[in-house]
Enzyme design. Structure first.
Site, PDB file in Angstrom:
ATOM      1  CG  HIS A  47     -10.544   2.034  40.552  1.00  0.00           C
ATOM      2  ND1 HIS A  47      -9.441   1.400  41.075  1.00  0.00           N
ATOM      3  CD2 HIS A  47     -10.168   2.480  39.330  1.00  0.00           C
ATOM      4  CE1 HIS A  47      -8.439   1.462  40.211  1.00  0.00           C
ATOM      5  NE2 HIS A  47      -8.860   2.119  39.148  1.00  0.00           N
ATOM      6  CD  GLU A  49     -12.380  -1.071  44.589  1.00  0.00           C
ATOM      7  OE1 GLU A  49     -12.749  -0.630  43.475  1.00  0.00           O
ATOM      8  OE2 GLU A  49     -11.379  -1.787  44.735  1.00  0.00           O
ATOM      9  CB  CYS A  77      -5.742  -0.802  43.219  1.00  0.00           C
ATOM     10  SG  CYS A  77      -6.645   0.763  43.277  1.00  0.00           S
ATOM     11  CB  CYS A  80      -9.589   1.133  45.999  1.00  0.00           C
ATOM     12  SG  CYS A  80     -10.099   1.791  44.385  1.00  0.00           S
TER      13      CYS A  80
END
Length: 143
Positions: A47, A49, A77, A80
């Site tokens: 991801h 992040e 999410c 993260c």
């Protein structure tokens, strides 16, 4: 948020879900920026992040970023959000809310748990319409 949106657009152009993230230091200087790379890396944890947080910590030569702000185009999410806690960022600023998979204001609400290591300041809804529009356009194109 401008830089995070640039990263999100670049991710979409690569066929990734358009999420971008930027980590800035206490003076507002960009330490790292990334877009999702889940498909390219064949890694469900790639991801934006996580990629940006890891790069910023590597640049600093440290495992924590106590003066940093994580800017991301979509509500992080649970994975993260927890990573932001573990990296001990000062602030998380996000664009679009994610009622389905968000982990900050929705779903797991990671920062609300008493077991959360560190709770950053959270600012949601920054450039929400623009960030959400990128996601809607991307997914409409897949249908």
């Amino acid at each position: 948020m401008d830089d995070a949106l640039v990263e999100a657009r670049a991710a979409a152009a690569r066929g990734e879900v358009p999420v971008g993230a930027v980590v800035t230091d206490g003076a507002g200087r960009v330490l790292a920026a990334a877009g999702n790379e889940v498909e390219a890396r064949r890694d469900p944890s790639a991801h934006a992040e996580l990629l940006a947080l890891r790069a910023a910590a590597a640049l600093r030569g440290d495992r924590v970023l106590p003066d940093a702000t994580l800017w991301v185009t979509l509500e992080p999410c649970a994975m993260c959000a927890h990573a932001a806690s573990l990296f001990r960022v000062k602030r998380v600023v996000f664009g679009a809310y994610d009622p389905k998979s968000g982990g900050v204001e929705h779903g797991a609400r990671v920062f609300s748990h008493p077991t959360c290591h560190h709770v950053p300041e959270v600012v949601g809804g920054v450039r929400e319409a623009e960030a959400g529009g990128l996601l809607r356009e991307f997914f409409a194109g897949l249908r």
